[in-house]
Design a protein around this motif. Structure first.
Motif, PDB file in Angstrom:
ATOM      1  N   GLU A 104      17.961  -9.212  -4.085  1.00  0.00           N
ATOM      2  CA  GLU A 104      16.964  -9.155  -5.154  1.00  0.00           C
ATOM      3  C   GLU A 104      16.297 -10.524  -5.214  1.00  0.00           C
ATOM      4  OE1 GLU A 104      16.437  -8.601  -9.975  1.00  0.00           O
ATOM      5  OE2 GLU A 104      18.437  -8.477  -9.094  1.00  0.00           O
ATOM      6  N   LEU A 105      14.991 -10.511  -5.060  1.00  0.00           N
ATOM      7  CA  LEU A 105      14.197 -11.730  -5.157  1.00  0.00           C
ATOM      8  C   LEU A 105      13.453 -11.685  -6.484  1.00  0.00           C
ATOM      9  CD1 LEU A 105      12.698 -14.204  -3.587  1.00  0.00           C
ATOM     10  CD2 LEU A 105      10.864 -12.532  -3.471  1.00  0.00           C
ATOM     11  N   THR A 106      13.512 -12.760  -7.247  1.00  0.00           N
ATOM     12  CA  THR A 106      12.771 -12.851  -8.500  1.00  0.00           C
ATOM     13  C   THR A 106      11.837 -14.043  -8.437  1.00  0.00           C
ATOM     14  OG1 THR A 106      14.645 -11.943  -9.725  1.00  0.00           O
ATOM     15  CG2 THR A 106      12.947 -13.080 -11.008  1.00  0.00           C
ATOM     16  N   VAL A 107      10.570 -13.785  -8.746  1.00  0.00           N
ATOM     17  CA  VAL A 107       9.593 -14.859  -8.890  1.00  0.00           C
ATOM     18  C   VAL A 107       8.966 -14.735 -10.275  1.00  0.00           C
ATOM     19  CG1 VAL A 107       9.095 -15.213  -6.447  1.00  0.00           C
ATOM     20  CG2 VAL A 107       7.816 -13.498  -7.700  1.00  0.00           C
ATOM     21  N   LEU A 108       8.798 -15.871 -10.920  1.00  0.00           N
ATOM     22  CA  LEU A 108       8.139 -15.941 -12.223  1.00  0.00           C
ATOM     23  C   LEU A 108       6.814 -16.649 -12.057  1.00  0.00           C
ATOM     24  CD1 LEU A 108      11.081 -17.080 -14.508  1.00  0.00           C
ATOM     25  CD2 LEU A 108       9.753 -15.005 -14.813  1.00  0.00           C
ATOM     26  N   TYR A 109       5.786 -16.141 -12.715  1.00  0.00           N
ATOM     27  CA  TYR A 109       4.478 -16.787 -12.660  1.00  0.00           C
ATOM     28  C   TYR A 109       3.733 -16.453 -13.943  1.00  0.00           C
ATOM     29  CZ  TYR A 109       3.710 -12.131 -10.744  1.00  0.00           C
ATOM     30  OH  TYR A 109       3.725 -10.772 -10.547  1.00  0.00           O
ATOM     31  N   PRO A 110       2.818 -17.340 -14.355  1.00  0.00           N
ATOM     32  CA  PRO A 110       2.068 -17.078 -15.575  1.00  0.00           C
ATOM     33  C   PRO A 110       1.345 -15.728 -15.502  1.00  0.00           C
ATOM     34  CG  PRO A 110       1.716 -19.325 -14.847  1.00  0.00           C
ATOM     35  CD  PRO A 110       2.453 -18.623 -13.744  1.00  0.00           C
ATOM     36  N   ALA A 111       1.394 -14.970 -16.574  1.00  0.00           N
ATOM     37  CA  ALA A 111       0.780 -13.634 -16.600  1.00  0.00           C
ATOM     38  C   ALA A 111      -0.702 -13.703 -16.242  1.00  0.00           C
ATOM     39  CB  ALA A 111       0.979 -13.001 -17.971  1.00  0.00           C
ATOM     40  N   ARG A 112      -1.374 -14.774 -16.626  1.00  0.00           N
ATOM     41  CA  ARG A 112      -2.808 -14.893 -16.347  1.00  0.00           C
ATOM     42  C   ARG A 112      -3.085 -15.027 -14.841  1.00  0.00           C
ATOM     43  NH1 ARG A 112      -1.017 -19.718 -18.086  1.00  0.00           N
ATOM     44  NH2 ARG A 112      -1.483 -21.520 -16.793  1.00  0.00           N
ATOM     45  N   GLU A 113      -2.044 -15.313 -14.034  1.00  0.00           N
ATOM     46  CA  GLU A 113      -2.198 -15.453 -12.589  1.00  0.00           C
ATOM     47  C   GLU A 113      -1.756 -14.207 -11.819  1.00  0.00           C
ATOM     48  OE1 GLU A 113      -0.106 -18.961 -11.361  1.00  0.00           O
ATOM     49  OE2 GLU A 113      -1.168 -20.241 -12.794  1.00  0.00           O
ATOM     50  N   ALA A 114      -1.475 -13.123 -12.522  1.00  0.00           N
ATOM     51  CA  ALA A 114      -0.969 -11.910 -11.865  1.00  0.00           C
ATOM     52  C   ALA A 114      -1.913 -11.420 -10.778  1.00  0.00           C
ATOM     53  CB  ALA A 114      -0.724 -10.810 -12.894  1.00  0.00           C
ATOM     54  N   PHE A 157       5.224 -18.837  -2.863  1.00  0.00           N
ATOM     55  CA  PHE A 157       5.775 -19.135  -4.190  1.00  0.00           C
ATOM     56  C   PHE A 157       6.546 -20.456  -4.137  1.00  0.00           C
ATOM     57  CE2 PHE A 157       5.027 -14.614  -4.186  1.00  0.00           C
ATOM     58  CZ  PHE A 157       4.393 -14.437  -5.406  1.00  0.00           C
ATOM     59  N   PRO A 158       5.846 -21.558  -3.859  1.00  0.00           N
ATOM     60  CA  PRO A 158       6.539 -22.840  -3.691  1.00  0.00           C
ATOM     61  C   PRO A 158       7.109 -23.411  -4.985  1.00  0.00           C
ATOM     62  CG  PRO A 158       4.164 -23.161  -3.619  1.00  0.00           C
ATOM     63  CD  PRO A 158       4.406 -21.676  -3.659  1.00  0.00           C
ATOM     64  N   SER A 159       6.673 -22.907  -6.138  1.00  0.00           N
ATOM     65  CA  SER A 159       7.174 -23.445  -7.408  1.00  0.00           C
ATOM     66  C   SER A 159       8.597 -23.017  -7.703  1.00  0.00           C
ATOM     67  CB  SER A 159       6.269 -23.012  -8.563  1.00  0.00           C
ATOM     68  OG  SER A 159       4.997 -23.593  -8.408  1.00  0.00           O
ATOM     69  N   GLY A 160       9.063 -21.975  -7.038  1.00  0.00           N
ATOM     70  CA  GLY A 160      10.445 -21.563  -7.241  1.00  0.00           C
ATOM     71  C   GLY A 160      10.635 -20.068  -7.167  1.00  0.00           C
ATOM     72  N   LEU A 161      11.861 -19.698  -6.876  1.00  0.00           N
ATOM     73  CA  LEU A 161      12.247 -18.293  -6.770  1.00  0.00           C
ATOM     74  C   LEU A 161      13.758 -18.222  -6.827  1.00  0.00           C
ATOM     75  CD1 LEU A 161      13.406 -17.909  -3.578  1.00  0.00           C
ATOM     76  CD2 LEU A 161      10.981 -18.178  -3.150  1.00  0.00           C
ATOM     77  N   THR A 162      14.262 -17.025  -7.026  1.00  0.00           N
ATOM     78  CA  THR A 162      15.707 -16.810  -7.046  1.00  0.00           C
ATOM     79  C   THR A 162      16.027 -15.644  -6.134  1.00  0.00           C
ATOM     80  OG1 THR A 162      15.883 -17.586  -9.323  1.00  0.00           O
ATOM     81  CG2 THR A 162      17.691 -16.233  -8.509  1.00  0.00           C
ATOM     82  N   VAL A 163      17.068 -15.794  -5.327  1.00  0.00           N
ATOM     83  CA  VAL A 163      17.550 -14.723  -4.464  1.00  0.00           C
ATOM     84  C   VAL A 163      18.998 -14.451  -4.834  1.00  0.00           C
ATOM     85  CG1 VAL A 163      18.113 -14.040  -2.095  1.00  0.00           C
ATOM     86  CG2 VAL A 163      16.029 -15.342  -2.542  1.00  0.00           C
ATOM     87  N   GLN A 164      19.307 -13.183  -5.048  1.00  0.00           N
ATOM     88  CA  GLN A 164      20.687 -12.770  -5.311  1.00  0.00           C
ATOM     89  C   GLN A 164      21.067 -11.678  -4.327  1.00  0.00           C
ATOM     90  OE1 GLN A 164      21.835 -12.490  -9.605  1.00  0.00           O
ATOM     91  NE2 GLN A 164      19.615 -12.313  -9.830  1.00  0.00           N
ATOM     92  N   GLN A 165      22.271 -11.760  -3.814  1.00  0.00           N
ATOM     93  CA  GLN A 165      22.755 -10.721  -2.910  1.00  0.00           C
ATOM     94  C   GLN A 165      23.518  -9.688  -3.710  1.00  0.00           C
ATOM     95  OE1 GLN A 165      26.000 -11.459  -0.046  1.00  0.00           O
ATOM     96  NE2 GLN A 165      24.550 -10.818   1.536  1.00  0.00           N
ATOM     97  N   GLY A 166      23.377  -8.439  -3.321  1.00  0.00           N
ATOM     98  CA  GLY A 166      24.086  -7.372  -4.011  1.00  0.00           C
ATOM     99  C   GLY A 166      24.389  -6.223  -3.081  1.00  0.00           C
ATOM    100  N   ARG A 167      24.828  -5.151  -3.668  1.00  0.00           N
ATOM    101  CA  ARG A 167      25.065  -3.909  -2.934  1.00  0.00           C
ATOM    102  C   ARG A 167      24.165  -2.874  -3.573  1.00  0.00           C
ATOM    103  NH1 ARG A 167      29.511  -3.972   0.292  1.00  0.00           N
ATOM    104  NH2 ARG A 167      30.869  -5.755   0.026  1.00  0.00           N
ATOM    105  N   GLY A 168      23.349  -2.243  -2.751  1.00  0.00           N
ATOM    106  CA  GLY A 168      22.421  -1.268  -3.279  1.00  0.00           C
ATOM    107  C   GLY A 168      22.565   0.076  -2.608  1.00  0.00           C
ATOM    108  N   GLN A 169      21.929   1.049  -3.216  1.00  0.00           N
ATOM    109  CA  GLN A 169      21.840   2.351  -2.583  1.00  0.00           C
ATOM    110  C   GLN A 169      20.535   2.994  -3.004  1.00  0.00           C
ATOM    111  OE1 GLN A 169      25.343   4.445  -4.064  1.00  0.00           O
ATOM    112  NE2 GLN A 169      24.010   5.807  -5.203  1.00  0.00           N
ATOM    113  N   TRP A 170      20.024   3.851  -2.128  1.00  0.00           N
ATOM    114  CA  TRP A 170      18.790   4.562  -2.425  1.00  0.00           C
ATOM    115  C   TRP A 170      18.713   5.781  -1.527  1.00  0.00           C
ATOM    116  CZ3 TRP A 170      14.074   4.589   0.623  1.00  0.00           C
ATOM    117  CH2 TRP A 170      14.241   4.035   1.885  1.00  0.00           C
ATOM    118  N   ARG A 171      17.866   6.733  -1.922  1.00  0.00           N
ATOM    119  CA  ARG A 171      17.689   7.952  -1.148  1.00  0.00           C
ATOM    120  C   ARG A 171      16.439   7.788  -0.295  1.00  0.00           C
ATOM    121  NH1 ARG A 171      19.859  12.898  -2.166  1.00  0.00           N
ATOM    122  NH2 ARG A 171      20.271  12.309  -4.315  1.00  0.00           N
ATOM    123  N   ASP A 172      16.580   7.935   1.023  1.00  0.00           N
ATOM    124  CA  ASP A 172      15.434   7.760   1.916  1.00  0.00           C
ATOM    125  C   ASP A 172      14.595   9.038   1.995  1.00  0.00           C
ATOM    126  OD1 ASP A 172      16.638   9.498   3.777  1.00  0.00           O
ATOM    127  OD2 ASP A 172      17.368   7.869   5.040  1.00  0.00           O
TER     128      ASP A 172
END
Length: 164
Positions: free
Chosen positions: A120-130, A93-108
């Protein structure tokens, strides 16, 4: 013939607290400030309609990476995670991405609740390229789990209108 006055909702309030309650109910019911409701306008809806027309159809994929490990292994460090981003995610995803740090929890899978630093990593891309990005996203998820002995990386795909 009915008039606008005939169609108006009439509410009588006897205390300031009741007036505040009615204002909040109207705000949530109409999606706009009470003054907009009283005057028959809704600037919020108008702004939303204009915004919806902007941009192109995109997907926002959110990946949720935990850092807690099993069997007494130390947590994944910030440096380790950022190296994974640089070596594995950025080339896909060389066009860009966002990384945010947080505190999470989940049940294993054993039923234990795990609390951990997460990313949390977020990447945006044109829907036609899904269809072209899906294999990369799934590769990223599988590799992270395999590298660090984790059960999963969460994924959420959200439709979005984006403009850059």
């Amino acid at each position: 013939m009915p008039t606008d006055r005939d169609n108006m909702l009439q509410i009588r309030v006897s205390t300031p607290a009741a007036a505040a309650f009615v204002a909040v109910v109207l705000l949530f019911a109409t999606g706009g400030p009470v003054s907009e409701v009283a005057y028959g306008t809704n600037a919020t809806a108008s702004a939303q309609a204009q915004t919806a027309a902007r941009g192109s159809s995109y997907l926002a994929t959110h990946l949720y990476f935990g850092t807690g490990r099993h069997n007494g292994e130390p947590p994944i460090t910030d440096d380790q995670f950022m190296k994974f981003v640089a070596d594995v995610i950025t080339p896909r995803f060389p066009s860009g991405l966002t990384v945010q740090q947080g505190r999470g929890q989940w049940r294993d899978k054993t039923g234990s609740i795990n609390r951990e630093i997460s990313y949390e990593l977020t990447v945006l891309y044109p829907a036609r390229e899904a269809h072209t990005h899906d294999p990369d996203i799934e590769y990223i998820r599988r590799l992270y789990c395999a590298m660090y002995g984790l059960e999963s990386v969460g994924r959420a795909d959200v439709k979005a209108q984006a403009d850059f």
